[in-house]
Write a protein that holds these residues in place. Structure first.
Motif, PDB file in Angstrom:
ATOM      1  N   PRO A 111       0.637  -1.465   0.133  1.00 40.38           N
ATOM      2  CA  PRO A 111       0.207  -0.201   0.199  1.00 40.38           C
ATOM      3  C   PRO A 111       0.625   0.888  -0.446  1.00 40.38           C
ATOM      4  O   PRO A 111       2.141   1.276   0.567  1.00 40.38           O
ATOM      5  CB  PRO A 111      -0.860   0.156   1.118  1.00 40.38           C
ATOM      6  CG  PRO A 111      -0.771  -1.378   1.291  1.00 40.38           C
ATOM      7  CD  PRO A 111       0.562  -1.600   1.218  1.00 40.38           C
ATOM      8  N   ILE A 112       0.041   2.382  -0.473  1.00 39.25           N
ATOM      9  CA  ILE A 112       1.470   3.404  -0.984  1.00 39.25           C
ATOM     10  C   ILE A 112       0.501   4.422   0.081  1.00 39.25           C
ATOM     11  O   ILE A 112      -0.903   4.705  -0.554  1.00 39.25           O
ATOM     12  CB  ILE A 112       1.510   3.925  -2.405  1.00 39.25           C
ATOM     13  CG1 ILE A 112       2.009   2.871  -3.456  1.00 39.25           C
ATOM     14  CG2 ILE A 112       1.973   5.536  -2.437  1.00 39.25           C
ATOM     15  CD1 ILE A 112       1.156   3.518  -5.284  1.00 39.25           C
ATOM     16  N   PRO A 113       1.431   5.358   1.022  1.00 40.74           N
ATOM     17  CA  PRO A 113       0.386   6.360   2.014  1.00 40.74           C
ATOM     18  C   PRO A 113       0.350   7.437   1.106  1.00 40.74           C
ATOM     19  O   PRO A 113       1.474   7.678   0.377  1.00 40.74           O
ATOM     20  CB  PRO A 113       1.435   5.844   2.630  1.00 40.74           C
ATOM     21  CG  PRO A 113       3.141   5.697   2.815  1.00 40.74           C
ATOM     22  CD  PRO A 113       2.374   4.826   1.617  1.00 40.74           C
ATOM     23  N   SER A 114      -0.253   8.282   1.333  1.00 42.25           N
ATOM     24  CA  SER A 114      -0.601   9.255   1.157  1.00 42.25           C
ATOM     25  C   SER A 114       0.279  10.381   1.848  1.00 42.25           C
ATOM     26  O   SER A 114       0.886  10.221   2.828  1.00 42.25           O
ATOM     27  CB  SER A 114      -2.210  10.152   1.476  1.00 42.25           C
ATOM     28  OG  SER A 114      -2.276  10.153   2.341  1.00 42.25           O
ATOM     29  N   GLN A 115       0.721  11.493   1.430  1.00 46.00           N
ATOM     30  CA  GLN A 115       1.594  12.666   2.469  1.00 46.00           C
ATOM     31  C   GLN A 115       0.918  12.877   3.977  1.00 46.00           C
ATOM     32  O   GLN A 115       1.666  13.114   4.957  1.00 46.00           O
ATOM     33  CB  GLN A 115       2.186  14.031   2.087  1.00 46.00           C
ATOM     34  CG  GLN A 115       3.165  12.733   0.225  1.00 46.00           C
ATOM     35  CD  GLN A 115       3.283  14.542   0.343  1.00 46.00           C
ATOM     36  OE1 GLN A 115       3.358  15.486  -0.237  1.00 46.00           O
ATOM     37  NE2 GLN A 115       4.520  14.174  -1.190  1.00 46.00           N
ATOM     38  N   ASP A 116      -0.837  12.748   3.552  1.00 46.79           N
ATOM     39  CA  ASP A 116      -1.047  13.528   4.724  1.00 46.79           C
ATOM     40  C   ASP A 116      -1.339  12.442   5.736  1.00 46.79           C
ATOM     41  O   ASP A 116      -2.089  12.885   6.495  1.00 46.79           O
ATOM     42  CB  ASP A 116      -2.923  14.382   4.392  1.00 46.79           C
ATOM     43  CG  ASP A 116      -3.290  13.927   3.506  1.00 46.79           C
ATOM     44  OD1 ASP A 116      -3.028  12.074   3.857  1.00 46.79           O
ATOM     45  OD2 ASP A 116      -4.443  14.289   3.326  1.00 46.79           O
ATOM     46  N   GLY A 117      -1.270  10.914   5.667  1.00 42.31           N
ATOM     47  CA  GLY A 117      -1.020  10.492   6.553  1.00 42.31           C
ATOM     48  C   GLY A 117      -2.569   9.949   7.020  1.00 42.31           C
ATOM     49  O   GLY A 117      -2.798   9.157   8.177  1.00 42.31           O
ATOM     50  N   ALA A 118      -3.626  10.209   5.393  1.00 44.55           N
ATOM     51  CA  ALA A 118      -4.787   9.755   6.165  1.00 44.55           C
ATOM     52  C   ALA A 118      -5.593   8.922   5.334  1.00 44.55           C
ATOM     53  O   ALA A 118      -6.474   8.504   4.975  1.00 44.55           O
ATOM     54  CB  ALA A 118      -5.631  11.522   5.979  1.00 44.55           C
ATOM     55  N   ALA A 119      -4.292   8.102   4.560  1.00 43.23           N
ATOM     56  CA  ALA A 119      -5.452   7.263   3.746  1.00 43.23           C
ATOM     57  C   ALA A 119      -4.283   6.622   2.969  1.00 43.23           C
ATOM     58  O   ALA A 119      -2.756   6.966   2.854  1.00 43.23           O
ATOM     59  CB  ALA A 119      -6.010   8.359   1.970  1.00 43.23           C
TER      60      ALA A 119
END
Length: 684
Positions: A111-119
């Motif tokens: 899984p690839i995390p978003s920069q804001d840590g919410a997705a």
């Protein structure tokens, strides 16, 4: 009519020929049933709607030729939690990625995390075999079950990407066929029952129009299967509505004249012969007007628009043939009892042929106050048309559904937490010798979030770059970025091509704008020409065309207010073209019915009395026809696709305006005010 034409036209009223007509149509109906499968030949892929000359189309062809081993399509699983992801969320997404590895064509990355840590984003590559129309359903069902199983409470999860979006789009159109047909039949049956208050007379035209619908579907299927006709879910849905609406209108006009003649003649077959003789010219003129207007779409650049022309024209031809042959044959076989319980009786021949009291009073009021009536109605329609200035023609593909499916919500979440174009990158194809010089320029362009690794073609002559846009696919800002990409690459390499979903939608909008500029004047010219030939006048056609244009503007303004009220203020450009086509072609029908009867009455009773009598006699039937057509097109407003919903609202409003305002007040008031000069240069 010539004597030969009279014999042909009145054949369905004969004692023996009626049975021949019925037998022939039953055989045709049985044969048509085997081919009435338009769903099997529909193409709802945007790329197939574009002209071959479009840059995105050429890019797609180049990709298929030079990059046959292209990367599989990506199914995207998006996870998001307000306030940030938890450890359990990350573990669940990782477990899904592992579980889906057996389904994927290539390895599934973590899984690839978003920069804001919410997705989180999980990409699942699927093979072309898996994304084929007949196979994609089970694949998506399996992925959906993995996605929803064991999901931590409070974690949102969506399945999106090209395969999911395509399946949602196909599902929306697949649901149209049965639903649309069922609702349309129900609406027409109810209106016929209210109009005639006869259970038998309800069934006869309904059966006939059903045969017409089957014939039209069969003809369209054959055209698509063997002649290259482009059919999509929208044109197939419009075909159903158009056949039922136009076919019922023709039935109402014929039955009204038949009923009128039954009050003059004891022999019901003679009454039908006279009804056919008097009503066929108006019905044929109406059908020819609509058919010729529809065939102007053959000049369109978009394949989807060009395909609609012959598809809808085949529907009108089918309705015309069936309702002027099979319907009268069925009616004469049933005799007068078809009108039970309100069976028309023969009346005194000296009694004037006026319509119901309401319409006689309306006609008299219009004749006495012609000038103020046409001025007030024209100003009212013009004022209503101002609502059109509030329209926004920027409907995006993600806004195409009345209720957002999972794939659209997933795209929105993806755009919130990742570069908006991550799920649908734009593709740039360059000569390999120029790729290095262009790459740096592309990275510096506004709206470009990321430039992927260069991929050489099998022969090495072409290089592909995948560009992730900063803005949501198909948005105005994304389309502007595609234009900047094209300018940048064409400056260095004129043979370069920019494709992908956003580029396709940009090309669709550009082509549609060109089609609007070409087709609207062409449709007007065709309708004007038909009116001149039909009425043998120059003044009357110009009056009628002006009234139809005013009516369209008012309908567009009123529809815009409705779109805002229901929360869909943006429209697709094709709504304008479809609305204009159907309202001009179909709207002029009612004035054709009125003016052909007016011409007949004027020849006997003079201009003023003839126009008054025409409105009085035709008022009831034309109003019924208008209500039926408006109701059938309004069925489209119940569909899950925004484009069809908006077309249904626009045409429904426009037909009602034509029926109750334009044909009832504006046109007869204008004709009264202009006087006998209406028929210049040839008086009836």
């Amino acid at each position: 009519m010539s004597s030969a034409w009279q014999r042909i036209a009145t054949a369905p009223a004969g004692r023996r020929t009626a049975w021949s007509v019925l037998t022939a149509w039953l055989l045709i109906a049985v044969a048509a049933t085997m081919f009435a499968k338009t769903g099997d030949v529909e193409t709802n892929d945007l790329s197939s709607w574009l002209p071959a000359s479009a840059e995105s189309t050429r890019a797609l062809e180049l990709a298929e030729r030079e990059f046959p081993a292209a990367e599989p399509e990506q199914l995207l699983l998006v996870y998001a939690r307000e306030g940030g992801l938890t450890t359990a969320d990350r573990e669940a997404a990782a477990a899904d990625a592992t579980a889906l590895a057996a389904l994927a064509a290539d390895p599934v990355p973590p899984p690839i995390p978003s920069q804001d840590g919410a997705a989180l984003l999980v990409t699942v590559p699927l093979s072309p075999e898996q994304t084929a129309e007949e196979a994609v359903g089970p694949v998506l069902d399996r992925a959906r079950s993995v996605l929803t199983e064991g999901l931590p409470a409070g974690l949102g999860a969506w399945m999106t990407g090209g395969p999911a979006a395509g399946a949602d789009f196909d599902a929306a159109f697949d649901s149209l066929d049965t639903t649309l047909l069922g609702v349309t039949v129900g609406v027409v049956a109810l209106l016929l029952l209210l109009t005639y208050r006869s259970p038998v007379l309800l069934l006869v035209p309904l059966f006939a129009v059903g045969v017409a619908s089957q014939l039209a579907s069969a003809l369209v299927y054959v055209g698509a299967k063997y002649l290259g006709l482009v059919v999509n879910g929208a044109s197939a849905g419009i075909l159903t509505v158009l056949v039922f609406g136009a076919g019922t209108d023709y039935a109402l006009l014929l039955i009204s004249r038949y009923r009128e003649e039954l009050t003059r003649h004891a022999d019901h077959r003679q009454a039908m012969r006279l009804a056919l003789r008097h009503s066929l010219p108006a019905i044929i003129a109406s059908a020819v007007t609509v058919i010729l207007a529809l065939l102007t779409l053959l000049a369109a650049g978009l394949n989807s628009t060009r395909g609609l022309g012959p598809v809808a024209a085949l529907g009108i031809v089918s309705a015309l043939l069936v309702m002027t042959t099979l319907l009268p044959a069925l009616l004469v076989m049933c005799g007068r009892r078809v009108f039970w319980p309100l069976i028309p009786a023969v009346r005194d021949a000296a009694e004037p042929a006026r319509g119901p009291g309401l319409w006689a009073r309306t006609a008299g009021f219009v004749s006495r106050h012609a000038r103020p009536i046409w001025i007030v109605t024209a100003l009212g329609l013009a004022a209503l048309s101002l609502g059109a200035t509030t329209l926004d023609t920027g409907l995006r593909q993600s806004e195409s559904f009345v209720t957002k499916p999972d794939s659209v919500r997933g795209f929105e979440v993806l755009a919130t937490h990742f570069p908006a174009g991550s799920g649908d990158p734009t593709e740039v194809y360059l000569n390999t010798t120029t790729a290095d010089r262009v790459t740096g320029t592309l990275r510096a362009l506004p709206g470009v979030a990321e430039v992927g690794q260069a991929e050489p073609s099998l022969a090495g002559g072409w290089t592909r770059l995948r560009i992730v846009l900063a803005d949501a696919p198909s948005s105005d800002r994304a389309e502007q970025t595609v234009l900047r990409l094209r300018d940048a690459v064409h400056t260095v390499d004129p043979s370069a091509l920019v494709g992908g979903a956003t580029a396709q939608e940009l090309d669709e909008n550009t082509t549609m704008d060109a089609d609007l500029r070409l087709l609207i004047p062409l449709i007007l010219a065709v309708v004007l020409g038909v009116l001149i030939v039909l009425l043998r006048s120059l003044v009357a056609p110009l009056l009628l065309l002006g009234s139809v244009l005013l009516s369209f503007g008012a309908a567009l303004g009123a529809a815009a207010l409705v779109y805002h009220a229901i929360g869909f203020p943006a429209i697709d450009r094709s709504v304008l073209l479809h609305g204009f086509l159907f309202l001009v072609a179909l709207g002029v029908d009612y004035t054709i019915f009125l003016m052909t009867r007016a011409r007949e009455e004027v020849a006997t009773h003079g201009h003023a009395e003839g126009v008054t009598r025409a409105l009085s006699v035709t008022g009831s039937v034309i109003t019924s026809a208008g209500v039926v057509l408006a109701a059938t097109f309004s069925v489209l407003s119940l569909m899950p696709v925004v484009f069809m919903m908006q077309v249904g609202i626009l045409v429904g409003i426009g037909v009602l305006l034509d029926t109750f305002i334009v044909r009832t007040l504006l046109v007869p008031a204008l004709v009264h005010h202009v006087g006998p000069r209406t028929w210049w240069p040839r008086h009836p």
